[in-house]
Write a protein that holds these residues in place. Structure first.
Motif, PDB file in Angstrom:
ATOM      1  N   LEU A  21       0.813  -1.214   0.000  1.00 17.69           N
ATOM      2  CA  LEU A  21       0.000   0.000   0.000  1.00 17.69           C
ATOM      3  C   LEU A  21       0.846   1.262   0.000  1.00 17.69           C
ATOM      4  O   LEU A  21       0.367   2.328  -0.355  1.00 17.69           O
ATOM      5  N   VAL A  22       2.097   1.139   0.422  1.00 18.19           N
ATOM      6  CA  VAL A  22       3.001   2.290   0.488  1.00 18.19           C
ATOM      7  C   VAL A  22       4.307   1.890  -0.184  1.00 18.19           C
ATOM      8  O   VAL A  22       4.775   0.762  -0.005  1.00 18.19           O
ATOM      9  N   GLN A  23       4.873   2.822  -0.949  1.00 18.80           N
ATOM     10  CA  GLN A  23       6.157   2.568  -1.593  1.00 18.80           C
ATOM     11  C   GLN A  23       7.153   3.628  -1.156  1.00 18.80           C
ATOM     12  O   GLN A  23       6.815   4.806  -1.078  1.00 18.80           O
ATOM     13  N   ILE A  24       8.365   3.181  -0.871  1.00 16.61           N
ATOM     14  CA  ILE A  24       9.441   4.080  -0.475  1.00 16.61           C
ATOM     15  C   ILE A  24      10.324   4.273  -1.697  1.00 16.61           C
ATOM     16  O   ILE A  24      10.914   3.321  -2.206  1.00 16.61           O
ATOM     17  N   GLY A  25      10.390   5.524  -2.168  1.00 19.29           N
ATOM     18  CA  GLY A  25      11.164   5.823  -3.368  1.00 19.29           C
ATOM     19  C   GLY A  25      12.373   6.674  -3.061  1.00 19.29           C
ATOM     20  O   GLY A  25      12.942   6.606  -1.975  1.00 19.29           O
TER      21      GLY A  25
END
Length: 97
Positions: A21-25
């Protein structure tokens, strides 16, 4: 919250079919990502976070996310971390009763 090995296995199994649900870019772990993870934990209890960047620091960043969101890091599998925070209201609990 400390989880037993049975609880961890159960939560891993439940998280298997979930999409991150969350992406760390490239921006890393900032207040916006912490807030997003916090909101998702409130809604879903069990959340996957995908690391597209900072793959070498994923363990430290995952521990930071868990601390700041007052959740438990269930496991890191590949570049995906699984977090759990039990719902405050018993009727909203989906995983551990």
């Amino acid at each position: 919250m400390e989880l037993s090995s049975k609880e961890r296995k159960f939560l891993e199994k439940c998280a298997h079919d979930l999409s991150p649900l969350v992406q760390i870019g490239g921006a890393g772990v900032e207040e916006a990502q912490i807030s997003q993870v916090n909101d998702m934990l409130t809604q879903h209890e069990l959340v996957k976070v995908k690391f597209n960047e900072f793959k070498d620091e994923k363990k430290e960043l995952s521990e930071k996310i868990a601390t700041l969101t007052q959740s438990t890091l269930v496991r890191i599998i590949g570049n995906t971390a699984i977090f759990f925070r039990m719902a405050e209201e018993a009727k909203k609990r989906n995983y551990l009763k």
